[in-house]
Write an enzyme that holds these catalytic residues in place. Sequence first.
Site, PDB file in Angstrom:
ATOM      1  N   LYS A 152      -6.221   1.390 -15.474  1.00  0.00           N
ATOM      2  CA  LYS A 152      -6.611   1.350 -13.837  1.00  0.00           C
ATOM      3  C   LYS A 152      -7.247   2.505 -13.441  1.00  0.00           C
ATOM      4  O   LYS A 152      -8.435   2.850 -12.555  1.00  0.00           O
ATOM      5  CB  LYS A 152      -5.445   0.875 -13.152  1.00  0.00           C
ATOM      6  CG  LYS A 152      -5.904   0.623 -11.569  1.00  0.00           C
ATOM      7  CD  LYS A 152      -7.004  -0.006 -11.071  1.00  0.00           C
ATOM      8  CE  LYS A 152      -7.468  -0.148  -9.727  1.00  0.00           C
ATOM      9  NZ  LYS A 152      -8.545  -0.350  -9.190  1.00  0.00           N
TER      10      LYS A 152
ATOM     11  N   LYS B 216      -6.772   9.243  -4.199  1.00  0.00           N
ATOM     12  CA  LYS B 216      -5.330   9.019  -4.919  1.00  0.00           C
ATOM     13  C   LYS B 216      -5.627   8.486  -6.406  1.00  0.00           C
ATOM     14  O   LYS B 216      -4.834   9.198  -7.329  1.00  0.00           O
ATOM     15  CB  LYS B 216      -4.453   8.033  -4.075  1.00  0.00           C
ATOM     16  CG  LYS B 216      -3.199   7.424  -4.752  1.00  0.00           C
ATOM     17  CD  LYS B 216      -2.912   6.141  -4.720  1.00  0.00           C
ATOM     18  CE  LYS B 216      -3.912   5.060  -4.497  1.00  0.00           C
ATOM     19  NZ  LYS B 216      -3.774   3.858  -4.688  1.00  0.00           N
TER      20      LYS B 216
ATOM     21  N   LEU C  62       0.856  -2.239  -2.020  1.00  0.00           N
ATOM     22  CA  LEU C  62       1.218  -1.009  -1.224  1.00  0.00           C
ATOM     23  C   LEU C  62       0.147   0.127  -1.475  1.00  0.00           C
ATOM     24  O   LEU C  62      -0.359   0.146  -2.435  1.00  0.00           O
ATOM     25  CB  LEU C  62       2.380  -0.679  -1.448  1.00  0.00           C
ATOM     26  CG  LEU C  62       3.597  -1.724  -0.999  1.00  0.00           C
ATOM     27  CD1 LEU C  62       4.972  -1.450  -1.415  1.00  0.00           C
ATOM     28  CD2 LEU C  62       3.751  -2.289   0.507  1.00  0.00           C
ATOM     29  N   PRO C  63       0.135   1.172  -0.444  1.00  0.00           N
ATOM     30  CA  PRO C  63      -0.843   2.164  -0.882  1.00  0.00           C
ATOM     31  C   PRO C  63      -0.615   2.839  -2.087  1.00  0.00           C
ATOM     32  O   PRO C  63      -1.768   3.022  -2.875  1.00  0.00           O
ATOM     33  CB  PRO C  63      -0.770   3.143   0.555  1.00  0.00           C
ATOM     34  CG  PRO C  63      -0.280   2.148   1.560  1.00  0.00           C
ATOM     35  CD  PRO C  63       0.761   1.092   0.846  1.00  0.00           C
TER      36      PRO C  63
HETATM   37  P1  NAD Z   1      -4.211  -1.111   2.646  1.00  0.00           P
HETATM   38  O1  NAD Z   1      -3.992   0.103   3.401  1.00  0.00           O
HETATM   39  O2  NAD Z   1      -5.402  -1.851   3.499  1.00  0.00           O
HETATM   40  O3  NAD Z   1      -2.982  -2.142   2.730  1.00  0.00           O
HETATM   41  C1  NAD Z   1      -1.497  -1.566   2.446  1.00  0.00           C
HETATM   42  C2  NAD Z   1      -0.738  -2.638   3.211  1.00  0.00           C
HETATM   43  O4  NAD Z   1       0.718  -2.152   3.169  1.00  0.00           O
HETATM   44  C3  NAD Z   1      -0.981  -2.302   4.765  1.00  0.00           C
HETATM   45  O5  NAD Z   1      -0.895  -3.853   5.442  1.00  0.00           O
HETATM   46  C4  NAD Z   1       0.417  -1.742   5.102  1.00  0.00           C
HETATM   47  O6  NAD Z   1       0.809  -2.159   6.674  1.00  0.00           O
HETATM   48  C5  NAD Z   1       1.269  -2.473   4.132  1.00  0.00           C
HETATM   49  N1  NAD Z   1       2.474  -1.476   3.916  1.00  0.00           N
HETATM   50  C6  NAD Z   1       2.629  -0.378   3.869  1.00  0.00           C
HETATM   51  N2  NAD Z   1       3.956  -0.001   3.501  1.00  0.00           N
HETATM   52  C7  NAD Z   1       4.687  -1.079   3.690  1.00  0.00           C
HETATM   53  C8  NAD Z   1       6.138  -1.163   3.632  1.00  0.00           C
HETATM   54  N3  NAD Z   1       6.971  -0.467   3.293  1.00  0.00           N
HETATM   55  N4  NAD Z   1       6.450  -2.522   3.855  1.00  0.00           N
HETATM   56  C9  NAD Z   1       5.468  -3.595   4.078  1.00  0.00           C
HETATM   57  N5  NAD Z   1       4.313  -3.356   4.104  1.00  0.00           N
HETATM   58  C10 NAD Z   1       3.753  -2.254   3.935  1.00  0.00           C
HETATM   59  O7  NAD Z   1      -4.570  -0.802   1.387  1.00  0.00           O
HETATM   60  P2  NAD Z   1      -5.323  -1.859   0.219  1.00  0.00           P
HETATM   61  O8  NAD Z   1      -6.880  -1.166   0.177  1.00  0.00           O
HETATM   62  O9  NAD Z   1      -4.956  -3.350   0.331  1.00  0.00           O
HETATM   63  O10 NAD Z   1      -4.703  -1.154  -1.097  1.00  0.00           O
HETATM   64  C11 NAD Z   1      -3.234  -1.526  -1.713  1.00  0.00           C
HETATM   65  C12 NAD Z   1      -3.406  -1.074  -3.189  1.00  0.00           C
HETATM   66  O11 NAD Z   1      -4.319  -1.930  -3.955  1.00  0.00           O
HETATM   67  C13 NAD Z   1      -3.360   0.433  -3.364  1.00  0.00           C
HETATM   68  O12 NAD Z   1      -2.771   1.007  -4.146  1.00  0.00           O
HETATM   69  C14 NAD Z   1      -5.265   0.434  -3.726  1.00  0.00           C
HETATM   70  O13 NAD Z   1      -5.284   1.698  -4.459  1.00  0.00           O
HETATM   71  C15 NAD Z   1      -5.327  -0.752  -4.425  1.00  0.00           C
HETATM   72  N6  NAD Z   1      -6.668  -1.369  -4.643  1.00  0.00           N
HETATM   73  C16 NAD Z   1      -7.516  -1.247  -3.755  1.00  0.00           C
HETATM   74  C17 NAD Z   1      -8.627  -1.994  -3.671  1.00  0.00           C
HETATM   75  C18 NAD Z   1      -9.508  -2.119  -2.358  1.00  0.00           C
HETATM   76  O14 NAD Z   1     -10.800  -2.236  -2.640  1.00  0.00           O
HETATM   77  N7  NAD Z   1      -9.290  -1.923  -1.258  1.00  0.00           N
HETATM   78  C19 NAD Z   1      -9.120  -2.623  -4.917  1.00  0.00           C
HETATM   79  C20 NAD Z   1      -8.022  -2.318  -5.854  1.00  0.00           C
HETATM   80  C21 NAD Z   1      -6.884  -1.738  -5.804  1.00  0.00           C
END
Ligand code: NAD
Length: 296
Positions: A172, A240, A66-67
């Site tokens: 992280k 964040k 999740l975000p």
């Molecule tokens: P994203 O916004 O693409 O995905 C988040 C997903 O969660 C979305 O599909 C959204 O619809 C869903 N969501 C939100 N609230 C929800 C709920 N209550 N119930 C069900 N689904 C829900 O974000 P992301 O890039 O996939 O990142 C996710 C996490 O991983 C974050 O914490 C981010 O910092 C971390 N991260 C991201 C990356 C990257 O390169 N994108 C790399 C490492 C870590």
Amino acid sequence: MALSVGFIGVGNMGNPMAGNVLKAGFSMTVFDVNPKAMENLIQAGAKKAASAQEVVDGSEVVLTSLPASPDVEAMYLDRGGLVEHAKPGTILIDLSSVLPSTPRKIEPRARERGVHFLEAPVSGGVTGARAATLAIMVGGDAAALATARPVLRAMGPNIFHVGPAGAGNTVKAINNMMACVNSAAMMEGFVLGVKAGLDPMTIYEVVKASSGGSKAIERIPRALIPRDFEPGFKVALMNKDLETFHTIAKELHVPVTFSALAQHYQQAALAAGLGEQDTSVVFTIIERLAGMQAPR
Ligand code: NAD
């Protein structure tokens, strides 16, 4: 028999991670508030759930991606949330990058109910998530990790047990601060080089073979030259993570400087309305400050 796995939040990272767990032969139930995000996984054989609770009902191991902290705390700790809803013995694993205080709040509440909770933030980006080469930084109970390890192994080979709840998100935040500083330095150097008349690919090849190179340099051919700023990793999420780093630094009274410089550019990108684009878009802010635009 292979564990039954649930996946909640299948966005940029969750989607390819869930896809690899499915490919590894685990049965899977998925849920995302955005139905489109689940489509390819359903086609690949995952079961679609109508709620997060339904995912928990059918799964021995539940993964969430999740975000940010508010989303994770609401998902786990709200009334009827994952901690309250899970059967004793369920292993809940949060893969999101959050404040260390978030897993520290969730873990004891889960333990009271006989539910296992691990934090397991990941690194390697969308490319690493697709290739199943992520680094996974686990905080929490070693026995729960031993049971869940085959599931995590489907997402990446580098699984580190770094300590108790909170330790995973601390390392992280350190990693992302360093990646963001490397990236900001690379982009400033790249803009200067282009303004000085150097060929963009020459800058890339020379620095890659020299002492200034880092993983950030790969953004030059992948994002900067083609001007492709589709996420990837959104500016809002990197911002964040820098906030998390600053929160930890303030708590521990560690004077830090470079992270603030890197965040300066993330803030400028947010102010320019670029928060949902990839962090590489910061390059366009530096270009504007330098009064130039790199040729394609
Ligand atoms: P994203 O916004 O693409 O995905 C988040 C997903 O969660 C979305 O599909 C959204 O619809 C869903 N969501 C939100 N609230 C929800 C709920 N209550 N119930 C069900 N689904 C829900 O974000 P992301 O890039 O996939 O990142 C996710 C996490 O991983 C974050 O914490 C981010 O910092 C971390 N991260 C991201 C990356 C990257 O390169 N994108 C790399 C490492 C870590």
